[in-house]
Design an enzyme around this catalytic site. Sequence first.
Site, mmCIF file in Angstrom:
data_model
loop_
_atom_site.group_PDB
_atom_site.id
_atom_site.type_symbol
_atom_site.label_atom_id
_atom_site.label_comp_id
_atom_site.label_asym_id
_atom_site.label_seq_id
_atom_site.Cartn_x
_atom_site.Cartn_y
_atom_site.Cartn_z
ATOM 1 N N TRP A 101 48.387 49.960 68.185
ATOM 2 C CA TRP A 101 49.091 51.065 68.864
ATOM 3 C C TRP A 101 48.149 52.176 69.274
ATOM 4 O O TRP A 101 48.394 52.870 70.260
ATOM 5 C CB TRP A 101 50.255 51.574 68.006
ATOM 6 C CG TRP A 101 51.209 50.451 67.737
ATOM 7 C CD1 TRP A 101 51.470 49.858 66.545
ATOM 8 C CD2 TRP A 101 51.988 49.722 68.709
ATOM 9 N NE1 TRP A 101 52.354 48.827 66.705
ATOM 10 C CE2 TRP A 101 52.688 48.717 68.018
ATOM 11 C CE3 TRP A 101 52.144 49.825 70.093
ATOM 12 C CZ2 TRP A 101 53.544 47.821 68.662
ATOM 13 C CZ3 TRP A 101 52.996 48.932 70.739
ATOM 14 C CH2 TRP A 101 53.679 47.955 70.022
ATOM 15 N N ASP A 168 51.368 59.917 66.670
ATOM 16 C CA ASP A 168 52.363 58.869 66.935
ATOM 17 C C ASP A 168 52.988 58.528 65.581
ATOM 18 O O ASP A 168 52.367 57.890 64.738
ATOM 19 C CB ASP A 168 51.685 57.632 67.543
ATOM 20 C CG ASP A 168 52.651 56.452 67.696
ATOM 21 O OD1 ASP A 168 53.830 56.593 67.309
ATOM 22 O OD2 ASP A 168 52.221 55.391 68.194
ATOM 23 N N LYS A 193 63.186 52.728 64.519
ATOM 24 C CA LYS A 193 62.834 52.185 63.199
ATOM 25 C C LYS A 193 63.579 52.931 62.096
ATOM 26 O O LYS A 193 64.269 52.337 61.285
ATOM 27 C CB LYS A 193 61.330 52.246 62.996
ATOM 28 C CG LYS A 193 60.608 51.350 64.013
ATOM 29 C CD LYS A 193 59.165 51.686 64.140
ATOM 30 C CE LYS A 193 58.548 51.136 65.397
ATOM 31 N NZ LYS A 193 58.552 49.682 65.500
HETATM 32 N N1 PMP Z 1 53.643 53.147 68.225
HETATM 33 C C1 PMP Z 1 53.923 52.493 67.093
HETATM 34 C C2 PMP Z 1 53.299 52.949 65.822
HETATM 35 C C3 PMP Z 1 54.808 51.401 67.098
HETATM 36 O O1 PMP Z 1 55.077 50.750 65.976
HETATM 37 C C4 PMP Z 1 55.389 51.010 68.329
HETATM 38 C C5 PMP Z 1 56.374 49.856 68.433
HETATM 39 N N2 PMP Z 1 56.500 49.036 67.382
HETATM 40 C C6 PMP Z 1 55.041 51.702 69.490
HETATM 41 C C7 PMP Z 1 54.188 52.772 69.404
HETATM 42 C C8 PMP Z 1 55.618 51.310 70.825
HETATM 43 O O2 PMP Z 1 56.947 51.639 70.846
HETATM 44 P P1 PMP Z 1 57.934 51.260 72.043
HETATM 45 O O3 PMP Z 1 58.166 49.806 71.973
HETATM 46 O O4 PMP Z 1 59.147 52.089 71.743
HETATM 47 O O5 PMP Z 1 57.281 51.678 73.313
#
Ligand code: PMP
Length: 362
Positions: A101, A168, A193
Amino acid sequence: MQRVINFSAGPSSIPLDVLQMAQKEFLNYNGMGFSIIEISHRSKVFEEVLNSAIENVRELYKIPDNFAILFLQGGATLQFSQVPMNLSKGGFAEYVNTGVWTQKAIKEAKILGIDVRVVSSSEDDEFSYIPEFSFSDNADYAYICSNNTIYGTQYKHLPTTKCPLVVDSSSDLLSREVDFNGNIGLFYGGIQKNAGPSGVTLVIVNKSLVKDNIDRVPTLLQYNSQIKNNSMLNTPNTFGIYMFNLTTKWIKKQGGLSCIHQNNINKAKILYDFIDNSNGFYRCHARKDSRSLMNVSFNIIKDGQKSVELEKEFVYMAEKDGMIGLKGHRILGGIRASIYNAISLEDVKKLVEFMHKFQRSY
Ligand code: PMP
Protein backbone atom coordinates in the site's frame (compact mmCIF):
# COMPACT_ATOMS: atom_id res chain seq x y z
CA MET A 1 -30.19 -17.48 12.13
CA GLN A 2 -26.76 -19.01 11.60
CA ARG A 3 -24.07 -16.43 10.78
CA VAL A 4 -20.45 -17.29 10.16
CA ILE A 5 -17.49 -15.64 11.85
CA ASN A 6 -15.98 -13.45 9.18
CA PHE A 7 -12.22 -12.87 9.42
CA SER A 8 -12.02 -11.15 6.00
CA ALA A 9 -9.53 -8.32 5.51
CA GLY A 10 -12.05 -5.96 3.94
CA PRO A 11 -14.87 -5.56 3.22
CA SER A 12 -15.26 -7.30 6.52
CA SER A 13 -17.45 -8.08 9.45
CA ILE A 14 -19.95 -5.42 10.56
CA PRO A 15 -21.42 -5.52 14.10
CA LEU A 16 -24.71 -7.46 14.13
CA ASP A 17 -26.44 -4.60 16.00
CA VAL A 18 -25.54 -2.26 13.12
CA LEU A 19 -26.79 -4.66 10.44
CA GLN A 20 -30.02 -5.19 12.34
CA MET A 21 -30.59 -1.47 12.77
CA ALA A 22 -30.02 -0.93 9.04
CA GLN A 23 -32.43 -3.77 8.30
CA LYS A 24 -35.04 -2.36 10.64
CA GLU A 25 -34.84 1.11 9.12
CA PHE A 26 -34.31 0.06 5.53
CA LEU A 27 -37.84 0.27 4.13
CA ASN A 28 -39.11 3.03 6.34
CA TYR A 29 -36.50 5.41 7.70
CA ASN A 30 -37.63 7.01 10.96
CA GLY A 31 -41.27 6.39 10.05
CA MET A 32 -41.00 8.68 7.02
CA GLY A 33 -42.12 6.08 4.50
CA PHE A 34 -38.92 5.92 2.44
CA SER A 35 -35.49 4.33 2.62
CA ILE A 36 -32.48 6.48 3.45
CA ILE A 37 -30.97 5.44 0.11
CA GLU A 38 -33.98 6.76 -1.82
CA ILE A 39 -33.74 10.39 -0.87
CA SER A 40 -31.75 13.38 -2.01
CA HIS A 41 -28.33 13.93 -0.51
CA ARG A 42 -29.41 17.58 -0.25
CA SER A 43 -32.41 16.75 1.91
CA LYS A 44 -32.50 17.71 5.57
CA VAL A 45 -32.88 14.05 6.48
CA PHE A 46 -29.64 13.03 4.83
CA GLU A 47 -27.82 16.15 5.95
CA GLU A 48 -28.58 15.13 9.53
CA VAL A 49 -27.07 11.70 8.93
CA LEU A 50 -23.94 13.22 7.39
CA ASN A 51 -23.49 15.75 10.18
CA SER A 52 -24.08 13.11 12.82
CA ALA A 53 -21.36 10.94 11.22
CA ILE A 54 -18.97 13.91 11.28
CA GLU A 55 -19.79 14.68 14.92
CA ASN A 56 -19.24 11.05 15.90
CA VAL A 57 -15.78 10.98 14.32
CA ARG A 58 -14.90 14.30 15.93
CA GLU A 59 -16.04 13.05 19.31
CA LEU A 60 -14.38 9.62 19.07
CA TYR A 61 -10.99 10.93 17.93
CA LYS A 62 -11.31 14.21 19.90
CA ILE A 63 -10.55 16.15 16.73
CA PRO A 64 -9.95 19.88 17.17
CA ASP A 65 -11.85 22.43 15.07
CA ASN A 66 -8.91 23.21 12.81
CA PHE A 67 -9.43 19.83 11.11
CA ALA A 68 -12.06 19.15 8.47
CA ILE A 69 -13.75 15.75 8.22
CA LEU A 70 -14.61 14.53 4.74
CA PHE A 71 -16.30 11.49 3.20
CA LEU A 72 -14.83 10.99 -0.24
CA GLN A 73 -15.00 8.44 -3.05
CA GLY A 74 -12.41 6.60 -5.12
CA GLY A 75 -11.33 4.42 -2.21
CA ALA A 76 -8.22 4.83 -0.13
CA THR A 77 -6.41 4.34 -3.44
CA LEU A 78 -7.45 7.74 -4.78
CA GLN A 79 -5.77 9.32 -1.75
CA PHE A 80 -2.44 8.04 -3.09
CA SER A 81 -2.87 10.75 -5.76
CA GLN A 82 -5.08 13.26 -3.99
CA VAL A 83 -2.63 13.71 -1.10
CA PRO A 84 0.32 14.77 -3.28
CA MET A 85 -1.95 16.84 -5.56
CA ASN A 86 -3.05 18.91 -2.59
CA LEU A 87 -0.16 18.85 -0.13
CA SER A 88 2.86 19.10 -2.38
CA LYS A 89 4.44 22.54 -2.33
CA GLY A 90 6.91 21.80 -5.07
CA GLY A 91 9.54 20.57 -2.65
CA PHE A 92 9.96 16.90 -1.75
CA ALA A 93 7.85 14.33 0.09
CA GLU A 94 9.17 11.52 2.27
CA TYR A 95 7.68 8.02 2.51
CA VAL A 96 8.34 4.95 4.64
CA ASN A 97 7.87 1.84 2.52
CA THR A 98 6.19 -0.88 4.56
CA GLY A 99 4.52 -2.88 1.80
CA VAL A 100 2.16 -2.94 -1.12
CA TRP A 101 0.00 0.00 0.00
CA THR A 102 2.92 2.38 0.46
CA GLN A 103 4.49 1.16 -2.79
CA LYS A 104 1.29 2.07 -4.58
CA ALA A 105 1.21 5.48 -2.86
CA ILE A 106 4.83 6.12 -3.87
CA LYS A 107 4.07 5.12 -7.46
CA GLU A 108 1.13 7.53 -7.76
CA ALA A 109 3.09 10.43 -6.25
CA LYS A 110 5.86 9.79 -8.78
CA ILE A 111 3.35 9.82 -11.65
CA LEU A 112 2.48 13.35 -10.56
CA GLY A 113 6.11 14.34 -10.79
CA ILE A 114 6.62 14.67 -7.04
CA ASP A 115 10.18 14.41 -5.74
CA VAL A 116 9.53 11.29 -3.65
CA ARG A 117 12.18 10.20 -1.19
CA VAL A 118 11.85 6.80 0.47
CA VAL A 119 13.50 7.26 3.87
CA SER A 120 13.28 3.62 4.92
CA SER A 121 11.91 0.26 3.82
CA SER A 122 11.36 -3.23 5.20
CA GLU A 123 11.30 -4.84 1.78
CA ASP A 124 14.54 -6.73 2.58
CA ASP A 125 12.58 -9.07 4.84
CA GLU A 126 9.22 -9.35 3.09
CA PHE A 127 7.87 -6.32 4.96
CA SER A 128 7.78 -8.26 8.22
CA TYR A 129 8.66 -5.27 10.38
CA ILE A 130 8.30 -1.51 10.78
CA PRO A 131 11.75 -0.13 9.95
CA GLU A 132 13.65 2.64 11.74
CA PHE A 133 13.55 6.00 10.01
CA SER A 134 13.73 9.72 10.47
CA PHE A 135 12.00 12.39 8.46
CA SER A 136 13.43 15.73 7.36
CA ASP A 137 11.97 18.78 9.05
CA ASN A 138 11.45 20.55 5.75
CA ALA A 139 9.66 17.88 3.69
CA ASP A 140 6.33 18.99 2.21
CA TYR A 141 4.88 16.03 4.09
CA ALA A 142 5.94 12.71 5.61
CA TYR A 143 3.89 9.65 4.68
CA ILE A 144 3.28 6.36 6.49
CA CYS A 145 0.77 3.51 6.44
CA SER A 146 -0.06 2.89 10.11
CA ASN A 147 -1.21 -0.71 9.65
CA ASN A 148 -0.06 -2.98 6.87
CA THR A 149 -3.05 -5.14 6.08
CA ILE A 150 -1.23 -7.82 4.10
CA TYR A 151 1.85 -8.43 6.25
CA GLY A 152 0.23 -7.85 9.64
CA THR A 153 2.52 -5.08 10.85
CA GLN A 154 1.54 -1.89 12.66
CA TYR A 155 3.17 1.20 14.11
CA LYS A 156 2.79 1.07 17.88
CA HIS A 157 2.83 4.87 17.93
CA LEU A 158 2.60 7.41 15.16
CA PRO A 159 5.96 9.13 14.64
CA THR A 160 6.63 12.71 15.64
CA THR A 161 7.66 14.97 12.77
CA LYS A 162 8.29 18.65 12.22
CA CYS A 163 6.57 18.55 8.84
CA PRO A 164 2.90 17.45 8.40
CA LEU A 165 2.42 13.73 8.86
CA VAL A 166 0.13 11.90 6.42
CA VAL A 167 -1.27 8.58 7.65
CA ASP A 168 -3.00 5.84 5.68
CA SER A 169 -5.04 4.29 8.48
CA SER A 170 -7.29 2.20 6.24
CA SER A 171 -6.85 -0.98 8.23
CA ASP A 172 -6.68 0.43 11.75
CA LEU A 173 -9.20 3.23 11.39
CA LEU A 174 -11.16 3.92 14.60
CA SER A 175 -9.44 1.01 16.35
CA ARG A 176 -7.42 3.08 18.83
CA GLU A 177 -6.98 6.66 20.00
CA VAL A 178 -5.00 9.11 17.87
CA ASP A 179 -3.63 12.49 18.94
CA PHE A 180 -4.79 15.19 16.56
CA ASN A 181 -3.16 17.97 18.56
CA GLY A 182 0.33 17.25 17.29
CA ASN A 183 1.91 16.75 13.91
CA ILE A 184 -0.86 15.04 11.94
CA GLY A 185 -1.57 16.90 8.72
CA LEU A 186 -3.87 14.42 7.06
CA PHE A 187 -5.28 11.11 8.26
CA TYR A 188 -7.36 8.89 6.03
CA GLY A 189 -8.76 5.44 5.49
CA GLY A 190 -11.35 3.45 3.60
CA ILE A 191 -14.12 2.61 6.06
CA GLN A 192 -14.67 -0.96 4.83
CA LYS A 193 -12.60 -2.70 7.49
CA ASN A 194 -13.46 -1.21 10.85
CA ALA A 195 -16.33 1.11 10.21
CA GLY A 196 -18.77 0.19 7.46
CA PRO A 197 -19.13 -0.97 3.86
CA SER A 198 -16.80 -0.14 0.97
CA GLY A 199 -17.10 3.01 -1.09
CA VAL A 200 -16.39 5.74 1.47
CA THR A 201 -13.01 7.17 2.43
CA LEU A 202 -12.78 9.13 5.64
CA VAL A 203 -10.33 12.02 5.28
CA ILE A 204 -9.40 14.16 8.27
CA VAL A 205 -7.31 17.09 7.15
CA ASN A 206 -5.75 20.08 8.87
CA LYS A 207 -7.41 23.07 7.22
CA SER A 208 -4.23 25.13 7.34
CA LEU A 209 -2.70 22.76 4.74
CA VAL A 210 -5.34 23.08 2.07
CA LYS A 211 -5.17 25.70 -0.58
CA ASP A 212 -7.70 27.17 -2.97
CA ASN A 213 -7.70 26.71 -6.74
CA ILE A 214 -4.64 24.52 -7.01
CA ASP A 215 -3.20 24.60 -10.47
CA ARG A 216 -4.08 21.58 -12.64
CA VAL A 217 -6.03 19.79 -9.92
CA PRO A 218 -9.66 19.01 -10.85
CA THR A 219 -12.23 20.63 -8.57
CA LEU A 220 -13.53 17.31 -7.27
CA LEU A 221 -10.03 16.39 -6.11
CA GLN A 222 -9.32 19.62 -4.26
CA TYR A 223 -9.83 19.13 -0.54
CA ASN A 224 -10.80 22.75 -0.11
CA SER A 225 -13.70 22.47 -2.56
CA GLN A 226 -14.88 19.39 -0.67
CA ILE A 227 -14.54 21.18 2.68
CA LYS A 228 -16.54 24.16 1.43
CA ASN A 229 -19.27 21.81 0.20
CA ASN A 230 -19.33 19.48 3.23
CA SER A 231 -18.31 16.49 1.05
CA MET A 232 -21.24 17.16 -1.29
CA LEU A 233 -19.59 18.66 -4.31
CA ASN A 234 -21.30 15.81 -6.11
CA THR A 235 -23.58 13.01 -4.91
CA PRO A 236 -21.78 11.23 -2.08
CA ASN A 237 -22.17 7.56 -1.14
CA THR A 238 -25.25 8.16 0.97
CA PHE A 239 -25.72 4.53 2.00
CA GLY A 240 -22.07 4.14 3.01
CA ILE A 241 -22.17 7.31 5.10
CA TYR A 242 -25.42 6.16 6.72
CA MET A 243 -23.78 2.82 7.64
CA PHE A 244 -20.71 4.63 8.92
CA ASN A 245 -22.96 6.77 11.13
CA LEU A 246 -24.53 3.64 12.62
CA THR A 247 -21.12 2.01 13.13
CA THR A 248 -19.62 5.04 14.86
CA LYS A 249 -22.67 5.15 17.14
CA TRP A 250 -21.96 1.50 17.95
CA ILE A 251 -18.30 2.32 18.74
CA LYS A 252 -19.49 5.05 21.11
CA LYS A 253 -21.78 2.53 22.78
CA GLN A 254 -18.81 0.20 23.33
CA GLY A 255 -17.21 2.97 25.41
CA GLY A 256 -15.30 4.80 22.68
CA LEU A 257 -11.84 4.26 21.29
CA SER A 258 -9.97 3.53 24.52
CA CYS A 259 -12.34 0.61 25.23
CA ILE A 260 -12.27 -0.56 21.62
CA HIS A 261 -8.46 -0.42 21.72
CA GLN A 262 -8.26 -2.42 24.95
CA ASN A 263 -10.58 -5.01 23.46
CA ASN A 264 -8.41 -5.18 20.34
CA ILE A 265 -5.31 -5.67 22.52
CA ASN A 266 -7.01 -8.50 24.43
CA LYS A 267 -8.17 -10.21 21.23
CA ALA A 268 -4.75 -10.03 19.56
CA LYS A 269 -2.99 -11.27 22.70
CA ILE A 270 -5.05 -14.48 22.78
CA LEU A 271 -4.20 -15.23 19.18
CA TYR A 272 -0.50 -14.29 19.30
CA ASP A 273 0.04 -16.14 22.59
CA PHE A 274 -1.50 -19.24 21.11
CA ILE A 275 0.67 -19.03 17.97
CA ASP A 276 3.81 -18.44 20.05
CA ASN A 277 3.04 -21.50 22.17
CA SER A 278 2.21 -23.84 19.30
CA ASN A 279 5.69 -25.44 19.28
CA GLY A 280 6.41 -23.92 15.90
CA PHE A 281 3.34 -25.37 14.15
CA TYR A 282 2.02 -21.87 13.52
CA ARG A 283 4.44 -19.03 12.80
CA CYS A 284 3.68 -15.31 12.49
CA HIS A 285 4.91 -13.40 9.49
CA ALA A 286 5.48 -10.17 11.45
CA ARG A 287 8.29 -9.71 13.91
CA LYS A 288 7.15 -9.49 17.51
CA ASP A 289 7.81 -5.77 17.96
CA SER A 290 5.84 -4.89 14.81
CA ARG A 291 2.78 -7.08 15.17
CA SER A 292 -0.59 -5.70 14.18
CA LEU A 293 -3.62 -5.73 16.44
CA MET A 294 -5.79 -5.92 13.33
CA ASN A 295 -4.36 -8.46 10.87
CA VAL A 296 -2.63 -11.57 12.11
CA SER A 297 -0.75 -13.11 9.17
CA PHE A 298 0.78 -16.49 9.83
CA ASN A 299 1.94 -19.75 8.27
CA ILE A 300 1.67 -23.42 9.08
CA ILE A 301 5.03 -25.09 9.31
CA LYS A 302 5.78 -28.72 8.49
CA ASP A 303 9.29 -30.17 8.48
CA GLY A 304 10.70 -26.67 8.92
CA GLN A 305 8.93 -25.34 5.80
CA LYS A 306 5.75 -23.37 5.15
CA SER A 307 3.16 -25.94 4.11
CA VAL A 308 0.87 -24.67 1.39
CA GLU A 309 -1.11 -27.94 1.56
CA LEU A 310 -1.79 -27.65 5.28
CA GLU A 311 -2.71 -24.00 4.89
CA LYS A 312 -5.22 -24.90 2.19
CA GLU A 313 -6.64 -27.62 4.38
CA PHE A 314 -6.82 -25.18 7.31
CA VAL A 315 -8.88 -22.66 5.32
CA TYR A 316 -11.17 -25.43 4.04
CA MET A 317 -11.73 -26.96 7.48
CA ALA A 318 -12.24 -23.56 9.10
CA GLU A 319 -15.01 -22.81 6.61
CA LYS A 320 -16.68 -26.07 7.52
CA ASP A 321 -16.55 -24.88 11.12
CA GLY A 322 -18.23 -21.58 10.23
CA MET A 323 -15.15 -19.35 9.94
CA ILE A 324 -14.50 -17.58 6.65
CA GLY A 325 -11.99 -15.11 5.17
CA LEU A 326 -8.86 -16.76 6.56
CA LYS A 327 -6.94 -17.19 3.32
CA GLY A 328 -3.88 -14.94 3.24
CA HIS A 329 -3.48 -12.17 0.65
CA ARG A 330 -2.47 -13.53 -2.74
CA ILE A 331 0.87 -11.70 -2.57
CA LEU A 332 1.99 -13.20 0.74
CA GLY A 333 0.05 -16.47 0.89
CA GLY A 334 -0.41 -18.25 4.22
CA ILE A 335 -3.27 -17.47 6.55
CA ARG A 336 -4.55 -14.13 7.76
CA ALA A 337 -7.06 -13.55 10.51
CA SER A 338 -8.38 -9.99 10.42
CA ILE A 339 -9.71 -9.21 13.86
CA TYR A 340 -11.20 -5.77 13.36
CA ASN A 341 -13.53 -4.01 15.79
CA ALA A 342 -16.58 -6.13 14.94
CA ILE A 343 -14.81 -9.40 15.81
CA SER A 344 -15.47 -10.28 19.44
CA LEU A 345 -13.21 -11.90 22.02
CA GLU A 346 -15.45 -14.99 21.78
CA ASP A 347 -14.92 -15.11 18.02
CA VAL A 348 -11.14 -15.11 18.52
CA LYS A 349 -11.43 -17.80 21.20
CA LYS A 350 -13.39 -19.94 18.73
CA LEU A 351 -10.65 -19.48 16.15
CA VAL A 352 -7.98 -20.47 18.67
CA GLU A 353 -10.04 -23.54 19.63
CA PHE A 354 -10.19 -24.50 15.99
CA MET A 355 -6.45 -23.90 15.54
CA HIS A 356 -5.77 -26.13 18.52
CA LYS A 357 -7.99 -28.86 17.11
CA PHE A 358 -6.38 -28.56 13.68
CA GLN A 359 -2.86 -28.78 15.10
CA ARG A 360 -3.74 -31.92 17.06
CA SER A 361 -5.02 -33.68 13.97
CA TYR A 362 -1.87 -33.02 11.85
N1 PMP B 1 -4.41 1.18 2.16
C1 PMP B 1 -4.48 0.07 2.90
C2 PMP B 1 -3.66 -0.02 4.14
C3 PMP B 1 -5.34 -0.98 2.54
O1 PMP B 1 -5.41 -2.08 3.27
C4 PMP B 1 -6.12 -0.84 1.36
C5 PMP B 1 -7.09 -1.91 0.89
N2 PMP B 1 -7.02 -3.12 1.47
C6 PMP B 1 -5.98 0.32 0.60
C7 PMP B 1 -5.14 1.32 1.03
C8 PMP B 1 -6.77 0.51 -0.67
O2 PMP B 1 -8.09 0.70 -0.35
P1 PMP B 1 -9.25 0.80 -1.43
O3 PMP B 1 -9.45 -0.55 -1.99
O4 PMP B 1 -10.41 1.30 -0.62
O5 PMP B 1 -8.83 1.79 -2.46
